[in-house]
Enzyme design. Structure first.
Site, mmCIF file in Angstrom:
data_model
loop_
_atom_site.group_PDB
_atom_site.id
_atom_site.type_symbol
_atom_site.label_atom_id
_atom_site.label_comp_id
_atom_site.label_asym_id
_atom_site.label_seq_id
_atom_site.Cartn_x
_atom_site.Cartn_y
_atom_site.Cartn_z
ATOM 1 N N ASN A 40 24.237 28.800 26.683
ATOM 2 C CA ASN A 40 23.027 28.059 27.058
ATOM 3 C C ASN A 40 22.038 28.937 27.828
ATOM 4 O O ASN A 40 22.413 29.535 28.840
ATOM 5 C CB ASN A 40 23.400 26.876 27.947
ATOM 6 C CG ASN A 40 24.061 25.752 27.169
ATOM 7 O OD1 ASN A 40 24.388 25.910 25.998
ATOM 8 N ND2 ASN A 40 24.251 24.626 27.814
ATOM 9 N N ASN B 91 17.986 28.863 29.383
ATOM 10 C CA ASN B 91 16.719 28.199 29.645
ATOM 11 C C ASN B 91 15.832 29.072 30.543
ATOM 12 O O ASN B 91 14.724 29.466 30.177
ATOM 13 C CB ASN B 91 16.961 26.820 30.290
ATOM 14 C CG ASN B 91 15.698 26.014 30.435
ATOM 15 O OD1 ASN B 91 14.703 26.268 29.761
ATOM 16 N ND2 ASN B 91 15.708 25.041 31.323
ATOM 17 N N ASP C 26 27.739 14.820 30.640
ATOM 18 C CA ASP C 26 28.155 15.649 31.773
ATOM 19 C C ASP C 26 28.579 14.758 32.930
ATOM 20 O O ASP C 26 27.761 14.331 33.742
ATOM 21 C CB ASP C 26 27.027 16.589 32.202
ATOM 22 C CG ASP C 26 27.438 17.471 33.370
ATOM 23 O OD1 ASP C 26 28.615 17.388 33.793
ATOM 24 O OD2 ASP C 26 26.595 18.241 33.863
ATOM 25 N N HIS D 134 27.477 27.771 30.218
ATOM 26 C CA HIS D 134 26.173 27.359 30.767
ATOM 27 C C HIS D 134 25.659 28.444 31.707
ATOM 28 O O HIS D 134 26.407 29.309 32.148
ATOM 29 C CB HIS D 134 26.325 26.045 31.541
ATOM 30 C CG HIS D 134 26.390 24.848 30.642
ATOM 31 N ND1 HIS D 134 25.433 23.865 30.653
ATOM 32 C CD2 HIS D 134 27.267 24.492 29.680
ATOM 33 C CE1 HIS D 134 25.741 22.950 29.751
ATOM 34 N NE2 HIS D 134 26.851 23.304 29.150
ATOM 35 N N GLY D 135 24.372 28.350 32.036
ATOM 36 C CA GLY D 135 23.797 29.244 33.043
ATOM 37 C C GLY D 135 23.817 30.700 32.634
ATOM 38 O O GLY D 135 24.096 31.588 33.441
ATOM 39 N N ASP E 43 21.071 18.090 26.400
ATOM 40 C CA ASP E 43 21.712 18.951 27.404
ATOM 41 C C ASP E 43 21.952 18.121 28.678
ATOM 42 O O ASP E 43 21.018 17.492 29.189
ATOM 43 C CB ASP E 43 20.754 20.129 27.675
ATOM 44 C CG ASP E 43 21.367 21.224 28.517
ATOM 45 O OD1 ASP E 43 22.609 21.351 28.525
ATOM 46 O OD2 ASP E 43 20.589 21.981 29.149
ATOM 47 N N HIS E 44 23.170 18.112 29.170
ATOM 48 C CA HIS E 44 23.521 17.412 30.422
ATOM 49 C C HIS E 44 23.151 15.928 30.446
ATOM 50 O O HIS E 44 22.463 15.464 31.370
ATOM 51 C CB HIS E 44 22.879 18.103 31.645
ATOM 52 C CG HIS E 44 23.435 19.460 31.895
ATOM 53 N ND1 HIS E 44 24.667 19.679 32.472
ATOM 54 C CD2 HIS E 44 22.935 20.687 31.622
ATOM 55 C CE1 HIS E 44 24.897 20.980 32.538
ATOM 56 N NE2 HIS E 44 23.867 21.618 32.028
#
Ligand code: 13P
Length: 284
Positions: A230, A232, A104, A208-209, A82-83
């Site tokens: 995504n 988290n 990214d 994302h987010g 990720d990233h």
């Protein structure tokens, strides 16, 4: 089962109109909590680790834990960086056995983003590894990197088309109003922008987010063409809330198995909720 390239999972999601969770792992309990949920609901799964999480766990531990987790599972699982912040970091993960990487370079100029993404795509595709990139800037805080609200910029549809043509990337993360971390107010998603981008690009699109985005908005985003979501922060919050609750009830608690275990099970329940919203249940 072995790890599968993320493209195999996402191309099916794109064809059949559902999304798969890109669920972040931070430690053993996250990994177990997430895979238990995906197995129970017969869902394909993208396990992802940020550079911060990889340095916390150690890359050898990440590989060993994930390999153990997938060795006796029937569901398709991809392991994704990720990233990824540089060509070198993405190559390290590929050499260690990741089946997918994100490069990214969204904070760089358009042409620099194209240049570095193209380089990663060429190397990754030579060994069957999937690549995700980002265009536009998603706001908020991920690991130690913060993008201020004023610096966050939405993805421009025409640029997205040019970016994909020039790089050959497999999945594109777009900025449509979400942010990493905890929201101050309710996020407002630009659904019209998503619809326009998807009409121009028949390929897996990534959000994302997604923590803190309502179930209704997530489901709408999936309907309009998001194929990877995504998450988290939501899992970090339920894990920690469960542990806090247990300590509050018993301040003498000292055996980590007695609080990390319930924390892991709280993650499983949250992951199941997300899988049902994304519609990846029974797609394995
Ligand atoms: P959240 O922590 O806001 O869920 O974002 C996760 C993410 O987008 C990882 O790339």
């Amino acid at each position: 089962m072995n790890l599968v390239p993320m493209a195999d999972i996402l191309n099916d999601a794109n064809q059949r109109g559902y999304a798969v969770g890109g669920f972040n792992i931070n430690n053993l309990e996250f990994l177990q909590g997430i895979i238990n949920a995906a197995e129970e609901l017969n869902s394909p799964l993208i396990l992802q680790a940020s550079e911060g999480a990889i340095s916390y766990m150690g890359i050898e531990y990440v590989m060993a834990m994930v390999e153990a987790a997938v060795s006796d599972t029937h569901i398709p699982v991809a392991l994704h960086l990720d990233h990824g912040s540089s060509f070198e970091k993405t190559m390290l993960c590929i050499r260690k056995g990741f089946s997918s990487v994100m490069i990214d370079a969204s904070k760089k100029s358009f042409s620099e983003n194209v240049e570095i993404t193209k380089k990663v795509v060429e190397a990754a595709h030579a060994v069957g590894v999937t690549v995700e990139a980002e265009l536009g800037k998603v706001g908020g805080t991920e690991d130690d990197v913060t993008v201020d609200e004023k610096d966050a910029t939405m993805t421009k549809p025409a640029e997205a088309v040019e970016f994909v043509e020039k790089t050959g990337v497999d999945a594109l993360a777009i900025a449509i109003g979400t942010a990493h971390g905890v929201y101050k107010g309710d996020p407002e998603l630009d659904f019209a922008r998503l619809e326009t981008i998807k009409s121009k690009l028949d390929m897996p699109i990534v959000l994302h987010g997604a923590s803190g985005v309502s179930a209704k908005d997530l489901a709408k985003a999936v309907k309009l063409g998001i194929n990877k979501v995504n998450v988290n922060t939501d899992f970090q919050q339920v894990f920690t809330a469960k542990i806090r609750e247990l300590f509050k009830a018993d301040a003498d608690l000292y055996d980590p198995r007695k609080y990390c275990g319930p924390g892991r099970d709280a993650i499983t329940e949250k992951v199941k909720e997300k899988i049902m919203i994304l519609g990846s249940n029974d797609k394995a």
